[in-house]
Design a protein around this motif. Structure first.
Motif, short mmCIF file in Angstrom:
data_model
loop_
_atom_site.label_atom_id
_atom_site.label_comp_id
_atom_site.label_asym_id
_atom_site.label_seq_id
_atom_site.Cartn_x
_atom_site.Cartn_y
_atom_site.Cartn_z
N ARG A 38 18.08 77.55 -52.56
CA ARG A 38 19.30 77.27 -53.31
C ARG A 38 19.87 75.89 -52.97
NH1 ARG A 38 22.37 83.24 -53.09
NH2 ARG A 38 20.78 84.35 -54.33
N GLY A 39 18.95 74.93 -52.83
CA GLY A 39 19.34 73.55 -52.63
C GLY A 39 19.69 73.16 -51.21
N GLU A 40 19.61 74.10 -50.27
CA GLU A 40 19.95 73.80 -48.87
C GLU A 40 18.71 73.96 -47.99
OE1 GLU A 40 23.20 76.32 -47.74
OE2 GLU A 40 24.68 74.83 -48.41
N ARG A 41 18.68 73.17 -46.90
CA ARG A 41 17.55 73.24 -45.98
C ARG A 41 17.53 74.59 -45.28
NH1 ARG A 41 16.22 68.12 -42.34
NH2 ARG A 41 15.96 67.34 -44.47
N PHE A 42 16.34 75.14 -45.13
CA PHE A 42 16.16 76.49 -44.59
C PHE A 42 14.98 76.45 -43.63
CE2 PHE A 42 14.50 80.82 -44.68
CZ PHE A 42 15.65 81.61 -44.69
N LYS A 43 15.23 76.73 -42.35
CA LYS A 43 14.17 76.66 -41.33
C LYS A 43 13.41 77.98 -41.23
CE LYS A 43 15.31 73.02 -38.05
NZ LYS A 43 15.47 72.71 -36.61
N ILE A 44 12.13 77.85 -41.02
CA ILE A 44 11.27 79.02 -40.78
C ILE A 44 10.63 78.83 -39.41
CG2 ILE A 44 9.28 80.33 -41.57
CD1 ILE A 44 9.98 79.48 -44.40
N ASN A 45 11.05 79.64 -38.46
CA ASN A 45 10.59 79.48 -37.08
C ASN A 45 9.30 80.24 -36.78
OD1 ASN A 45 12.85 77.89 -36.58
ND2 ASN A 45 14.09 79.62 -35.91
N GLU A 91 11.17 84.82 -37.91
CA GLU A 91 12.53 84.33 -37.63
C GLU A 91 12.85 83.16 -38.54
OE1 GLU A 91 14.48 83.76 -33.48
OE2 GLU A 91 13.91 81.75 -34.14
N VAL A 92 14.06 83.16 -39.09
CA VAL A 92 14.49 82.09 -39.99
C VAL A 92 15.87 81.62 -39.57
CG1 VAL A 92 13.14 83.02 -41.91
CG2 VAL A 92 15.56 83.67 -41.66
N LYS A 93 16.26 80.46 -40.10
CA LYS A 93 17.59 79.92 -39.83
C LYS A 93 18.12 79.25 -41.09
CE LYS A 93 20.25 76.89 -36.76
NZ LYS A 93 21.04 76.38 -37.90
N ALA A 94 19.08 79.90 -41.73
CA ALA A 94 19.72 79.32 -42.91
C ALA A 94 20.72 78.26 -42.48
CB ALA A 94 20.41 80.41 -43.71
N GLN A 95 21.05 77.37 -43.41
CA GLN A 95 22.00 76.30 -43.13
C GLN A 95 23.31 76.86 -42.61
OE1 GLN A 95 20.86 73.23 -43.77
NE2 GLN A 95 22.62 71.96 -43.37
N GLY A 96 23.75 76.38 -41.42
CA GLY A 96 25.03 76.82 -40.85
C GLY A 96 25.00 78.18 -40.19
N LYS A 97 23.83 78.81 -40.12
CA LYS A 97 23.70 80.14 -39.53
C LYS A 97 22.88 80.09 -38.25
CE LYS A 97 25.63 82.23 -43.13
NZ LYS A 97 26.90 82.98 -43.06
N LYS A 98 22.97 81.16 -37.48
CA LYS A 98 22.14 81.28 -36.29
C LYS A 98 20.76 81.80 -36.68
CE LYS A 98 25.95 82.24 -33.08
NZ LYS A 98 26.51 83.22 -32.09
#
Length: 308
Positions: free
Chosen positions: A238-245, A280-287
């Motif tokens: 949704r247009g925001e960076r999203f990390k996949i650990n 494990e994932v990390k959405a923008q602004g989330k833990k």
């Protein structure tokens, strides 16, 4: 031997600990200057500097290794040899000439494969089945000096760069001590590296860590593992960076690249030739959190996909 150890990050700490416990005498430590850390961005000494201070060692933190004040002090210390692990700066010839038995670097690959700043990451990215550690005499060319000794380490199918580096930091520390023992006893001779088989491992940037879901599941899996823990593989949602650990390959190939399947227990994403179950994932602004837990908090639409 009287030695001055050069190193900076946490991965260099096991080597310094091993040297302190060895028969060699650590007379001082060279490390990078204090750097901002934490939320407050306050200046903090490097992990190597902290360990050195605990042992009452003199700690040198030159802004530039070619600074004359630093070179003068190193000559005064008169080390026999200078072992190095992940110091973080290139050494000028004026510094290389000071210890009569040279500067001995511990590098986390089996040279000449993966010369450079990120050897472990590149080994995982390339799909290598093994890597290792090498001790060699430092010369002006990047990681090109003659080799004293090597250690090999298998790369498992789920190993991340962090996993490998943790193991190599410990086994490499012992290799470094054994190398210094051999140099002191005169039974270890450095052998020139072969000219064939040279590969280069530059630093992995944030841009390098971007996931292309049109790549194969295997390649994306290696990217995620190779970039863990840093800089971290990422995509967009949704247009925001999203990390996949972390993720695991799935045999199912019923999803288009970047499209998703959400169940109560799993979040699966399509690739060019299969799919990945995200860990494990990390959405923008989330833990960081389990992907399935994150997915339960999203109101999914038919248009939602990763990388779009």
């Amino acid at each position: 031997m009287r030695i001055v150890f050069a190193g900076t990050p946490e991965v260099a700490v096991p080597a310094l600990q091993a040297l302190l416990a060895s028969r060699h005498t650590v007379i001082a430590v060279v490390t990078r200057p204090d750097a901002p850390a934490g939320r407050g961005r306050t200046l903090r000494p490097s992990p190597v500097a902290e360990l050195a201070a605990e042992h009452g060692l003199e700690v040198l933190k030159p802004e530039r290794v070619r600074d004359e004040d630093f070179l003068v002090r190193l000559r005064e210390l008169a080390p026999d040899c200078c072992p190095v692990v992940a110091y973080g700066a290139l050494l000028p010839q004026a510094a290389l000439d000071i210890p009569p038995r040279g500067w001995v670097n511990l590098h986390f690959s089996v040279l000449p494969r993966w010369r450079g700043a990120a050897p472990v990451q590149h080994a995982v990215l390339a799909g290598d089945t093994a890597t290792g550690a090498t001790t060699f005499r430092i010369v002006r060319a990047l990681d090109a000096g003659p080799v004293f000794a090597t250690h090999t380490e298998p790369i498992g199918p789920t190993d991340t760069s962090g996993d490998l580096l943790g193991r190599l930091a410990v086994s490499g520390a012992q290799l470094l001590v054994e190398t210094l023992d051999g140099i002191e006893e005169g039974r270890l001779e450095a052998i020139p590296q072969p000219e064939d088989g040279v590969t280069v491992a530059p630093k992995i940037t944030v841009e390098d860590a971007s996931i292309d879901w049109f790549d194969s599941a295997e390649k994306i899996d290696r990217l995620i593992r190779g970039c863990a823990p840093a800089p971290g593989a990422w995509t967009t949602f949704r247009g925001e960076r999203f990390k996949i650990n972390s993720a695991l390959p799935s045999g199912a190939d019923d999803l288009d690249p970047g499209s998703v399947e959400v169940t109560k227990r799993a979040l699966r994403v399509g690739t060019a030739d299969g799919s990945l179950v995200l860990g494990e994932v990390k959405a923008q602004g989330k833990k960081p959190m389990a992907a399935a837990d994150w997915a339960r908090g999203v109101s999914w639409t038919g248009d939602d996909r990763f990388g779009g």
